[in-house]
Design a protein around this motif. Structure first.
Motif, PDB file in Angstrom:
ATOM      1  N   UNK A   1      -0.792   7.438  10.737  1.00  0.00           N
ATOM      2  CA  UNK A   1      -1.185   6.885   9.454  1.00  0.00           C
ATOM      3  C   UNK A   1      -0.205   7.575   8.303  1.00  0.00           C
ATOM      4  N   UNK A   2       0.458   8.339   8.598  1.00  0.00           N
ATOM      5  CA  UNK A   2       1.475   9.054   7.563  1.00  0.00           C
ATOM      6  C   UNK A   2       2.290   7.845   6.921  1.00  0.00           C
ATOM      7  N   UNK A   3       2.265   7.493   5.792  1.00  0.00           N
ATOM      8  CA  UNK A   3       3.045   6.474   5.044  1.00  0.00           C
ATOM      9  C   UNK A   3       4.428   6.946   5.067  1.00  0.00           C
ATOM     10  N   UNK A   4       5.356   5.978   5.141  1.00  0.00           N
ATOM     11  CA  UNK A   4       6.857   6.227   5.428  1.00  0.00           C
ATOM     12  C   UNK A   4       7.270   7.048   3.984  1.00  0.00           C
TER      13      UNK A   4
ATOM     14  N   UNK B   1       0.998  -1.328   0.067  1.00  0.00           N
ATOM     15  CA  UNK B   1       0.254  -0.167  -0.007  1.00  0.00           C
ATOM     16  C   UNK B   1       0.909   1.156   0.025  1.00  0.00           C
ATOM     17  N   UNK B   2       0.784   2.108  -1.178  1.00  0.00           N
ATOM     18  CA  UNK B   2       1.274   3.274  -1.081  1.00  0.00           C
ATOM     19  C   UNK B   2       1.028   4.559  -0.301  1.00  0.00           C
ATOM     20  N   UNK B   3       1.430   5.756  -0.271  1.00  0.00           N
ATOM     21  CA  UNK B   3       0.845   6.890   0.396  1.00  0.00           C
ATOM     22  C   UNK B   3      -0.412   7.245  -0.200  1.00  0.00           C
ATOM     23  N   UNK B   4      -0.647   7.218  -1.494  1.00  0.00           N
ATOM     24  CA  UNK B   4      -1.918   7.529  -2.187  1.00  0.00           C
ATOM     25  C   UNK B   4      -2.873   6.984  -1.842  1.00  0.00           C
ATOM     26  N   UNK B   5      -2.692   5.427  -1.683  1.00  0.00           N
ATOM     27  CA  UNK B   5      -3.735   4.745  -1.183  1.00  0.00           C
ATOM     28  C   UNK B   5      -4.150   4.890   0.017  1.00  0.00           C
ATOM     29  N   UNK B   6      -3.300   5.243   1.011  1.00  0.00           N
ATOM     30  CA  UNK B   6      -3.570   5.398   2.335  1.00  0.00           C
ATOM     31  C   UNK B   6      -4.684   6.591   2.405  1.00  0.00           C
TER      32      UNK B   6
END
Length: 207
Positions: free
Chosen positions: A124-127, A1-6
């Motif tokens: 919930x911020x993606x790496x 799961x990438x940051x856009x999907x989150x």
């Protein structure tokens, strides 16, 4: 799961952990904790920003206790419809941004807010978007407060999927913000979340 999907997951969130869900429960012990920290370190006219404000229960609690310069960022558009119904005074008087944190925060000038806080939002911020934390440090003039799940001691994984659904990324928030020049002035581990308060560099100490 990438940051856009989150981000898409939270923009479309309904049911549990949605804006309606939090509005139903209203201000809670965390709201009171944040207010107590702010009362110790800020004037009532301080410029305050909440990250991931949802329908505004924490900001509404601050408003009820005299804080008058409130703002929030929230990606879920339905949050503001719920805010209009549940906290109409806050909706009318506050300044709100309906967008992802990553897409708003770079637009603010240095030291734009006296205080910035998050409640179970930064986790919930993606790496891929870790650069956001430097931006938070840049826009915070005085006080930064995090109320986040940091995992249990001994956790081997850096991410946990809540209900096998959305990701929660464990971080050491003390390290994240002291590495960016902030001083941790308070830390209180709780049953689930740890409350941390940080003072920005060159902020005068209380007398």
């Amino acid at each position: 799961m990438d940051s856009n999907e989150v981000r898409r997951q939270w923009a479309d969130r309904s049911g549990e952990y949605s804006p309606e869900y939090y509005a139903y429960y209203g201000p809670d012990e965390t709201s009171e904790t944040i207010r107590a920290i702010f009362e110790d370190h800020l004037d009532r006219d301080a410029r305050v920003l909440e990250l991931g404000c949802s329908s505004g229960r924490h900001l509404a609690h601050l408003a009820e206790h005299g804080f008058e310069n409130l703002a929030g960022i929230e990606i879920n558009a339905e949050a503001f419809e719920t805010m209009d119904d549940t906290y109409p005074d806050l909706a009318a008087d506050g300044t709100f941004y309906c967008d992802a944190i990553e897409d708003v925060i770079t637009e603010f000038p240095d030291d734009r807010f006296d205080a910035v806080f998050s409640v179970e939002t930064l986790q919930h911020i993606h790496p891929d978007a870790d650069w956001v934390f430097a931006e938070l440090a840049r826009i915070t003039a005085d006080l930064l407060v995090t109320v986040e799940n940091e995992g249990d001691e001994g956790d081997e994984a850096d991410v946990n999927y809540v209900h096998d659904d959305f990701p929660l990324y464990y971080r050491d928030w003390n390290r994240v913000f002291t590495d960016r020049g902030f001083e941790q002035i308070d830390a209180n581990p709780g049953e689930r979340d740890t409350v941390r308060a940080f003072r920005a560099p060159d902020t005068p100490t209380d007398t």
